[in-house]
Design a protein around this motif. Sequence first.
Motif, mmCIF file in Angstrom:
data_model
loop_
_atom_site.group_PDB
_atom_site.id
_atom_site.type_symbol
_atom_site.label_atom_id
_atom_site.label_comp_id
_atom_site.label_asym_id
_atom_site.label_seq_id
_atom_site.Cartn_x
_atom_site.Cartn_y
_atom_site.Cartn_z
ATOM 1 N N LEU A 267 39.871 32.698 51.837
ATOM 2 C CA LEU A 267 39.401 34.079 51.994
ATOM 3 C C LEU A 267 37.962 34.121 52.510
ATOM 4 O O LEU A 267 37.078 33.468 51.955
ATOM 5 C CB LEU A 267 39.475 34.822 50.661
ATOM 6 N N PRO A 268 37.697 34.911 53.541
ATOM 7 C CA PRO A 268 36.310 35.166 53.933
ATOM 8 C C PRO A 268 35.650 36.116 52.923
ATOM 9 O O PRO A 268 36.324 36.844 52.190
ATOM 10 C CB PRO A 268 36.442 35.846 55.303
ATOM 11 N N GLN A 269 34.345 36.131 52.887
ATOM 12 C CA GLN A 269 33.622 37.033 52.003
ATOM 13 C C GLN A 269 33.998 38.491 52.311
ATOM 14 O O GLN A 269 34.165 38.869 53.464
ATOM 15 C CB GLN A 269 32.118 36.846 52.162
ATOM 16 N N GLY A 270 34.134 39.278 51.253
ATOM 17 C CA GLY A 270 34.402 40.704 51.404
ATOM 18 C C GLY A 270 35.849 41.058 51.665
ATOM 19 O O GLY A 270 36.154 42.214 51.960
ATOM 20 N N THR A 271 36.776 40.096 51.535
ATOM 21 C CA THR A 271 38.189 40.380 51.794
ATOM 22 C C THR A 271 39.006 40.254 50.518
ATOM 23 O O THR A 271 38.595 39.614 49.550
ATOM 24 C CB THR A 271 38.764 39.449 52.873
ATOM 25 N N ASN A 272 40.208 40.856 50.571
ATOM 26 C CA ASN A 272 41.047 40.879 49.375
ATOM 27 C C ASN A 272 42.421 40.291 49.660
ATOM 28 O O ASN A 272 42.630 39.596 50.667
ATOM 29 C CB ASN A 272 41.143 42.311 48.829
ATOM 30 N N PRO B 30 45.017 38.341 56.224
ATOM 31 C CA PRO B 30 46.060 37.489 56.821
ATOM 32 C C PRO B 30 45.883 35.994 56.548
ATOM 33 O O PRO B 30 46.852 35.239 56.648
ATOM 34 C CB PRO B 30 45.956 37.801 58.322
ATOM 35 N N SER B 31 44.689 35.554 56.188
ATOM 36 C CA SER B 31 44.458 34.123 55.963
ATOM 37 C C SER B 31 45.255 33.581 54.787
ATOM 38 O O SER B 31 45.470 32.370 54.678
ATOM 39 C CB SER B 31 42.970 33.858 55.728
ATOM 40 N N ILE B 32 45.721 34.467 53.885
ATOM 41 C CA ILE B 32 46.464 33.993 52.714
ATOM 42 C C ILE B 32 47.878 34.582 52.659
ATOM 43 O O ILE B 32 48.562 34.486 51.640
ATOM 44 C CB ILE B 32 45.723 34.322 51.401
ATOM 45 N N ALA B 33 48.336 35.178 53.772
ATOM 46 C CA ALA B 33 49.634 35.859 53.779
ATOM 47 C C ALA B 33 50.775 34.914 53.405
ATOM 48 O O ALA B 33 51.739 35.327 52.743
ATOM 49 C CB ALA B 33 49.893 36.479 55.147
ATOM 50 N N ASP B 34 50.675 33.646 53.798
ATOM 51 C CA ASP B 34 51.777 32.716 53.558
ATOM 52 C C ASP B 34 51.837 32.211 52.119
ATOM 53 O O ASP B 34 52.872 31.674 51.699
ATOM 54 C CB ASP B 34 51.677 31.524 54.514
ATOM 55 N N ILE B 35 50.739 32.377 51.359
ATOM 56 C CA ILE B 35 50.749 31.875 49.982
ATOM 57 C C ILE B 35 50.438 32.964 48.962
ATOM 58 O O ILE B 35 50.368 32.690 47.760
ATOM 59 C CB ILE B 35 49.750 30.716 49.783
ATOM 60 N N MET B 36 50.277 34.202 49.432
ATOM 61 C CA MET B 36 49.982 35.303 48.519
ATOM 62 C C MET B 36 51.186 35.543 47.611
ATOM 63 O O MET B 36 52.272 35.881 48.088
ATOM 64 C CB MET B 36 49.643 36.563 49.315
ATOM 65 N N LYS C 229 44.025 42.000 43.682
ATOM 66 C CA LYS C 229 44.304 40.879 42.779
ATOM 67 C C LYS C 229 43.336 39.743 43.052
ATOM 68 O O LYS C 229 42.894 39.049 42.134
ATOM 69 C CB LYS C 229 45.748 40.415 42.983
ATOM 70 N N TYR C 230 43.009 39.556 44.344
ATOM 71 C CA TYR C 230 41.988 38.586 44.735
ATOM 72 C C TYR C 230 40.921 39.316 45.533
ATOM 73 O O TYR C 230 41.224 40.169 46.369
ATOM 74 C CB TYR C 230 42.589 37.473 45.604
ATOM 75 N N PHE C 231 39.680 38.974 45.279
ATOM 76 C CA PHE C 231 38.593 39.539 46.069
ATOM 77 C C PHE C 231 37.443 38.543 46.090
ATOM 78 O O PHE C 231 37.007 38.048 45.047
ATOM 79 C CB PHE C 231 38.095 40.860 45.489
ATOM 80 N N LYS C 232 36.973 38.255 47.310
ATOM 81 C CA LYS C 232 35.857 37.324 47.473
ATOM 82 C C LYS C 232 34.573 38.123 47.658
ATOM 83 O O LYS C 232 34.468 38.953 48.572
ATOM 84 C CB LYS C 232 36.085 36.393 48.654
ATOM 85 N N LEU C 233 33.643 37.894 46.790
ATOM 86 C CA LEU C 233 32.397 38.649 46.778
ATOM 87 C C LEU C 233 31.540 38.336 47.999
ATOM 88 O O LEU C 233 31.664 37.265 48.607
ATOM 89 C CB LEU C 233 31.627 38.334 45.497
ATOM 90 N N GLN C 234 30.659 39.280 48.339
ATOM 91 C CA GLN C 234 29.777 39.139 49.501
ATOM 92 C C GLN C 234 28.345 38.863 49.054
ATOM 93 O O GLN C 234 27.777 39.623 48.275
ATOM 94 C CB GLN C 234 29.824 40.411 50.347
ATOM 95 N N GLU C 235 27.786 37.817 49.594
ATOM 96 C CA GLU C 235 26.450 37.401 49.167
ATOM 97 C C GLU C 235 25.361 38.398 49.531
ATOM 98 O O GLU C 235 24.359 38.509 48.822
ATOM 99 C CB GLU C 235 26.110 36.045 49.788
ATOM 100 N N ASP C 236 25.539 39.153 50.620
ATOM 101 C CA ASP C 236 24.483 40.036 51.094
ATOM 102 C C ASP C 236 24.649 41.471 50.604
ATOM 103 O O ASP C 236 24.041 42.390 51.144
ATOM 104 C CB ASP C 236 24.402 40.008 52.620
#
Length: 378
Positions: free
Chosen positions: A270-275, A279-285, A297-304
């Motif tokens: 997951l890139p920062q700021g995505t949930n 699409p980067s996790i569509a195959d294993i979500m 359910k998943y969220f990657k926090l943003q450093e800035d």
Amino acid sequence: MSKKFDFIDLFAGCGGLSLGLEQAGFNPVLVNEIMPQFAETYRINRELDKSSVFVGDIRDLNADFAASKSKFDKITLVCGGPPCQGFSMANRQRIIDDPRNMLYKEYLKFLCSVRPAFFIMENVRGMQSRWEEIESDFNTYLNRDGHEYNFTGKLLLAEDYGVPQHRERFIVIGNSLGINPEEIFSRIFALKRNPFMLRDALFGLPSLGVKSEKGRNDVEDDDSGYTQVKFTYPDTDFYHFINGDKQLSILYNHKNRYNNPRDVEIYSRLPQGTNSLHPSIADIMPYSRRNAIFKDKYFKLQEDRICKTITSHMRYDCNMYIHPWYSRGLSPREAARIQTFPDDFIFYGAQNMWYAQIGNAVPVKLAYAIGTAIASFL
């Protein structure tokens, strides 16, 4: 501030609200908390005598209070955030009449017994929409038998006071000294400053790796982290914001938790700021058929940016609080920093209870702003 003003904290948790008030010049003389682990964290960090901490239901405290009431004749402040499980904007029943809000009523009863110079009640944002009811309840309980309290409530945002987190709390402040409560809030608003960003709270802490053993909370190593370890903190503005001029050399409660390989892979992709919809996790979500429900359910926090609201759900998993730089969730110490606890505040109990204590707390620096404004009138 040389003079200390005595206060009582109800529903104290581990003491985030208390700690901010203490930094503003207040001194806890009685603490009430029903969860033993939370109360122990509160007591040990302050080296309080056990007689000053009432571990149990506020109803029992109210019942016992008559016998010891004389000890608290001149209390400056009573604070607390009574849970309102029955609160809902769609619920047409009065807040105080709903049996699920019994703790709210007990808080009002306690205020009537102590009659402090000031009181603070903190609660969720939605309580603002029921202000007319709250105002009526406080008037009914407090403004009688020759007593008169001036009070009002406002929504405060933690990020307005430097906290690197979006957190909204509805704060009611009242007093019996004839002070216009709008003026108290004006002094709180005057303390606004720009927030720190998430990266400021996380910078310089050990990275940690992937914890490989499930169910082994006793494991302590460079991957899993440590309950307590020697550490050299980077000298940053954020460090001084939460710690003042203290020179600390121990890192506490910085431990990773076990995640299954699929979750670790999701964290890394997951890139920062995505949930969960990225699409980067569509195959294993694992919840792809119910994306509309589980998009966060998943969220990657943003450093800035500032962090999303830290909650006690972290005691179950940190999937909604994925570290912006590493393939793991936030550690308890990182979450505590986001809540602006100082680095020498130690959380006790099991690791999942560290998260629960942190998530339930009022951000320390938000409480400090409230306490500073009230203290300016004393």
